[in-house]
Design a protein around this motif. Structure first.
Motif, PDB file in Angstrom:
ATOM      1  N   ALA A 197     -15.130   4.659  24.852  1.00 51.96           N
ATOM      2  CA  ALA A 197     -14.030   5.391  24.227  1.00 51.96           C
ATOM      3  C   ALA A 197     -12.830   5.456  25.159  1.00 51.96           C
ATOM      4  N   GLU A 198     -13.086   5.639  26.450  1.00 53.65           N
ATOM      5  CA  GLU A 198     -11.999   5.761  27.411  1.00 53.65           C
ATOM      6  C   GLU A 198     -11.220   4.450  27.529  1.00 53.65           C
ATOM      7  N   ALA A 199     -11.922   3.313  27.525  1.00 50.31           N
ATOM      8  CA  ALA A 199     -11.242   2.022  27.599  1.00 50.31           C
ATOM      9  C   ALA A 199     -10.437   1.750  26.334  1.00 50.31           C
ATOM     10  N   GLN A 200     -10.992   2.100  25.188  1.00 47.96           N
ATOM     11  CA  GLN A 200     -10.262   1.896  23.930  1.00 47.96           C
ATOM     12  C   GLN A 200      -9.049   2.819  23.846  1.00 47.96           C
ATOM     13  N   PHE A 201      -9.157   4.007  24.408  1.00 51.14           N
ATOM     14  CA  PHE A 201      -8.012   4.911  24.463  1.00 51.14           C
ATOM     15  C   PHE A 201      -6.911   4.322  25.341  1.00 51.14           C
ATOM     16  N   ALA A 202      -7.297   3.789  26.495  1.00 47.43           N
ATOM     17  CA  ALA A 202      -6.319   3.184  27.401  1.00 47.43           C
ATOM     18  C   ALA A 202      -5.632   1.989  26.754  1.00 47.43           C
ATOM     19  N   ALA A 203      -6.349   1.293  25.866  1.00 48.86           N
ATOM     20  CA  ALA A 203      -5.789   0.132  25.175  1.00 48.86           C
ATOM     21  C   ALA A 203      -5.019   0.508  23.923  1.00 48.86           C
ATOM     22  N   GLY A 204      -4.944   1.797  23.609  1.00 48.88           N
ATOM     23  CA  GLY A 204      -4.212   2.248  22.434  1.00 48.88           C
ATOM     24  C   GLY A 204      -4.964   2.110  21.129  1.00 48.88           C
ATOM     25  N   GLN A 205      -6.273   1.815  21.187  1.00 48.13           N
ATOM     26  CA  GLN A 205      -7.064   1.648  19.974  1.00 48.13           C
ATOM     27  C   GLN A 205      -7.715   2.949  19.510  1.00 48.13           C
ATOM     28  N   VAL A 206      -7.782   3.931  20.391  1.00 47.98           N
ATOM     29  CA  VAL A 206      -8.268   5.271  20.066  1.00 47.98           C
ATOM     30  C   VAL A 206      -7.120   6.240  20.327  1.00 47.98           C
ATOM     31  N   ASP A 207      -6.913   7.172  19.413  1.00 47.30           N
ATOM     32  CA  ASP A 207      -5.772   8.081  19.519  1.00 47.30           C
ATOM     33  C   ASP A 207      -6.056   9.310  20.364  1.00 47.30           C
ATOM     34  N   GLN A 208      -7.314   9.722  20.439  1.00 52.83           N
ATOM     35  CA  GLN A 208      -7.620  10.962  21.160  1.00 52.83           C
ATOM     36  C   GLN A 208      -9.090  10.973  21.531  1.00 52.83           C
ATOM     37  N   ILE A 209      -9.390  11.447  22.739  1.00 53.46           N
ATOM     38  CA  ILE A 209     -10.769  11.689  23.168  1.00 53.46           C
ATOM     39  C   ILE A 209     -11.010  13.181  23.026  1.00 53.46           C
ATOM     40  N   VAL A 210     -12.052  13.538  22.294  1.00 53.17           N
ATOM     41  CA  VAL A 210     -12.282  14.929  21.927  1.00 53.17           C
ATOM     42  C   VAL A 210     -13.643  15.391  22.436  1.00 53.17           C
ATOM     43  N   PRO A 211     -13.699  16.422  23.267  1.00 58.24           N
ATOM     44  CA  PRO A 211     -14.999  16.988  23.638  1.00 58.24           C
ATOM     45  C   PRO A 211     -15.752  17.445  22.394  1.00 58.24           C
ATOM     46  N   ALA A 212     -17.054  17.326  22.422  1.00 56.74           N
ATOM     47  CA  ALA A 212     -17.859  17.644  21.247  1.00 56.74           C
ATOM     48  C   ALA A 212     -17.586  19.044  20.718  1.00 56.74           C
ATOM     49  N   ALA A 213     -17.400  19.999  21.628  1.00 57.74           N
ATOM     50  CA  ALA A 213     -17.190  21.384  21.209  1.00 57.74           C
ATOM     51  C   ALA A 213     -15.884  21.574  20.443  1.00 57.74           C
ATOM     52  N   GLY A 214     -14.925  20.690  20.641  1.00 54.25           N
ATOM     53  CA  GLY A 214     -13.640  20.845  19.976  1.00 54.25           C
ATOM     54  C   GLY A 214     -13.444  19.945  18.775  1.00 54.25           C
ATOM     55  N   LEU A 215     -14.500  19.240  18.371  1.00 45.53           N
ATOM     56  CA  LEU A 215     -14.361  18.247  17.310  1.00 45.53           C
ATOM     57  C   LEU A 215     -13.887  18.858  15.996  1.00 45.53           C
ATOM     58  N   GLY A 216     -14.452  19.981  15.600  1.00 45.21           N
ATOM     59  CA  GLY A 216     -14.074  20.609  14.339  1.00 45.21           C
ATOM     60  C   GLY A 216     -12.616  21.028  14.325  1.00 45.21           C
ATOM     61  N   THR A 217     -12.150  21.600  15.436  1.00 45.47           N
ATOM     62  CA  THR A 217     -10.760  22.040  15.527  1.00 45.47           C
ATOM     63  C   THR A 217      -9.801  20.863  15.450  1.00 45.47           C
ATOM     64  N   VAL A 218     -10.123  19.790  16.156  1.00 44.89           N
ATOM     65  CA  VAL A 218      -9.249  18.619  16.176  1.00 44.89           C
ATOM     66  C   VAL A 218      -9.217  17.941  14.810  1.00 44.89           C
ATOM     67  N   ALA A 219     -10.372  17.795  14.179  1.00 47.77           N
ATOM     68  CA  ALA A 219     -10.407  17.176  12.855  1.00 47.77           C
ATOM     69  C   ALA A 219      -9.603  17.993  11.847  1.00 47.77           C
ATOM     70  N   ALA A 220      -9.731  19.322  11.912  1.00 46.40           N
ATOM     71  CA  ALA A 220      -8.980  20.191  11.003  1.00 46.40           C
ATOM     72  C   ALA A 220      -7.481  20.048  11.233  1.00 46.40           C
ATOM     73  N   ARG A 221      -7.070  19.962  12.506  1.00 44.97           N
ATOM     74  CA  ARG A 221      -5.633  19.816  12.807  1.00 44.97           C
ATOM     75  C   ARG A 221      -5.101  18.506  12.246  1.00 44.97           C
ATOM     76  N   TRP A 222      -5.840  17.416  12.454  1.00 43.15           N
ATOM     77  CA  TRP A 222      -5.371  16.124  11.956  1.00 43.15           C
ATOM     78  C   TRP A 222      -5.290  16.116  10.433  1.00 43.15           C
ATOM     79  N   LEU A 223      -6.236  16.708   9.762  1.00 38.39           N
ATOM     80  CA  LEU A 223      -6.189  16.733   8.305  1.00 38.39           C
ATOM     81  C   LEU A 223      -4.994  17.535   7.809  1.00 38.39           C
ATOM     82  N   ARG A 224      -4.669  18.643   8.473  1.00 44.24           N
ATOM     83  CA  ARG A 224      -3.474  19.404   8.095  1.00 44.24           C
ATOM     84  C   ARG A 224      -2.215  18.561   8.275  1.00 44.24           C
ATOM     85  N   LEU A 225      -2.145  17.870   9.399  1.00 45.58           N
ATOM     86  CA  LEU A 225      -0.952  17.085   9.692  1.00 45.58           C
ATOM     87  C   LEU A 225      -0.780  15.908   8.738  1.00 45.58           C
ATOM     88  N   LEU A 226      -1.881  15.362   8.266  1.00 42.22           N
ATOM     89  CA  LEU A 226      -1.825  14.183   7.412  1.00 42.22           C
ATOM     90  C   LEU A 226      -1.715  14.514   5.930  1.00 42.22           C
TER      91      LEU A 226
END
Length: 445
Positions: A197-226
């Motif tokens: 995941a870290e290499a794909q993030f550095a290459a611009g293929q992944v938008d964000q690395i999310v700790p497991a504990a924060g996955l729900g919060t991040v997914a909810a934020r992205w859905l609101r924004l989209l």
């Protein structure tokens, strides 16, 4: 929830529970009639039976509807414990049904992916499921609905090449294995760190690395924004520095180049209540979505450096996605020009600029542009919205920088100030020429 970094793929139901407390599973497709699958692979039926007993799931994917932080969405969750989360005919049928449901109900899709790719025991019947899935992804896009991928890992083969890399936004758990080649199909001696995941993030293929504990919060934020677009086009930001319009063209240029002039980051911070960036490899350009007055606005902002081909491609991705989702775009222009070194030419800078200009010109909701610093040549015009451009009093916009104009015209260095004046690049000149709609007022103190 246990992160992928622990070495254990996260079970499908655990992934779902991390995003939503209430999940309604979709009706399941009928199971395959042939015990050993479409090509009669010996022992395949027994292997599937063992997988069902081990995981409690009838197939490698669980699909349903859940509320993710206030946004209802269709969830597609892979069970890696079921034959490595591999994709076969039944998997394809379930995913297809999930996308059709999303379109019927006008819901976004969240793919929670842990898949090793196509199922060997079904041969080409499995591989063609990628085309089936891709067709549904195209139809979801045509319906103007977003697709968020959560890369729980491992995500390889067809799982990465369709639902993963093909999603609108891609977030990953730390340490997740992500790449087209799985661990058993890579070239001998391949660097394992390149498939993370870290290499794909550095290459611009992944938008964000999310700790497991924060996955729900991040997914909810992205859905609101989209899914919560502002009514566009949006108003430009106020100027962050109160200065009078420049007296001369050369003063405008020197003022725009001052080190203490507010840049893109300062303008974004003042304009948005919260932001979520999209990945990219050009540090001189920022892309993402932000919340303003409770509604979503996309942004693409140059940070004062020459924009590279990767930056223009990131801008094109952002503008195209926002237009498809009817989210208005704010572009902040501040660049001496596009990168023009040999590496940039080899990387297709001209084509990258062309794609960005086309994307901005073709937006259904006009892009709002604010020139906040230097506006140099094609690097600036690529992100400038015709008819919807404003300027700050400490900016300039020119067909080419005065120093380059002098070289092109075979003039001497002493002619730079005179040439700057002739170019009519001051903010007030741009308004008089009809290039800009106005000079934005300063933010109240």
């Amino acid at each position: 929830m246990t992160a992928a970094v622990t070495g254990r793929a996260v079970p499908a139901r655990e992934l779902i529970a991390a995003l939503t407390p209430a999940f309604t599973e979709l009706p399941r497709a009928a199971e395959a009639a042939a015990a050993d699958g479409p090509i009669g692979w010996p022992g395949y039926g027994e292997a599937r039976a063992r997988a069902r007993a081990r995981t409690g799931e009838p197939e490698s994917v669980v699909c349903g509807i859940g509320d993710v932080g206030g946004t209802e969405a269709v969830l597609i969750a892979f069970e890696f414990g079921f034959l490595g989360g591999s994709i076969g005919e039944e998997t394809g049928a379930r995913i297809e049904n999930a996308f059709i449901t999303a379109r019927d109900l006008s819901l976004p899709v969240v793919s929670l992916i842990a898949s090793g790719g196509s199922r060997i025991q079904e041969g080409m019947c499995a591989l063609t499921q990628l085309q089936r899935i891709a067709r549904q992804m195209v139809r979801l896009r045509a319906a103007g609905l977003p697709h968020l991928a959560v890369l729980a890992g491992p995500v390889t083969g067809g799982g990465w090449a369709t639902l993963g890399a093909g999603a609108d936004v891609r977030v990953a758990l730390p340490g997740a294995q992500i790449g087209f080649a799985g661990s058993r199909t890579r070239p001998p001696g391949a660097d394992a760190d390149a498939y993370t995941a870290e290499a794909q993030f550095a290459a611009g293929q992944v938008d964000q690395i999310v700790p497991a504990a924060g996955l729900g919060t991040v997914a909810a934020r992205w859905l609101r924004l989209l899914t919560a677009p502002a009514a566009g086009p949006v108003a430009p930001p106020k100027a962050l520095r109160a200065v009078p319009p420049p007296d001369s063209g050369w003063q405008a240029v020197r003022r725009a180049r001052e080190a203490d002039r507010p840049g893109a980051e300062a303008y974004l911070k003042a304009y948005f209540a919260e932001r979520a960036p999209l990945g990219g490899t050009d540090p001189g350009l920022l892309c993402g979505f932000g919340m303003r007055d409770g509604r979503s606005v996309a942004y693409v902002a140059q940070c004062g450096a020459a924009t590279r081909p990767a930056g223009f491609r990131a801008a094109t991705r952002l503008v195209t996605l926002a237009d498809r989702l009817s989210v208005p775009v704010l572009s902040l222009v501040d660049t001496p020009g596009a990168a023009n070194d040999a590496e940039a030419e080899r990387d297709g800078v001209g084509a990258a600029i062309a794609e960005t200009i086309t994307a901005v010109a073709g937006c259904r909701i006009p892009v709002t542009t604010l020139l906040v610093g230097e506006g140099g040549s094609g690097g600036a015009v690529a992100l400038t919205s015709p008819g919807h451009t404003w300027v700050t009093p400490d900016s300039y916009y020119s067909v080419v920088a005065p120093e380059r104009a002098v070289a092109i015209l075979k003039r001497g260095p002493d002619d730079v100030p005179t040439t700057a004046e002739q170019l009519r690049l001051r903010p007030q000149d741009l308004v008089d020429l009809g290039i800009a709609r106005g000079i934005v007022p300063a933010e109240p103190a």
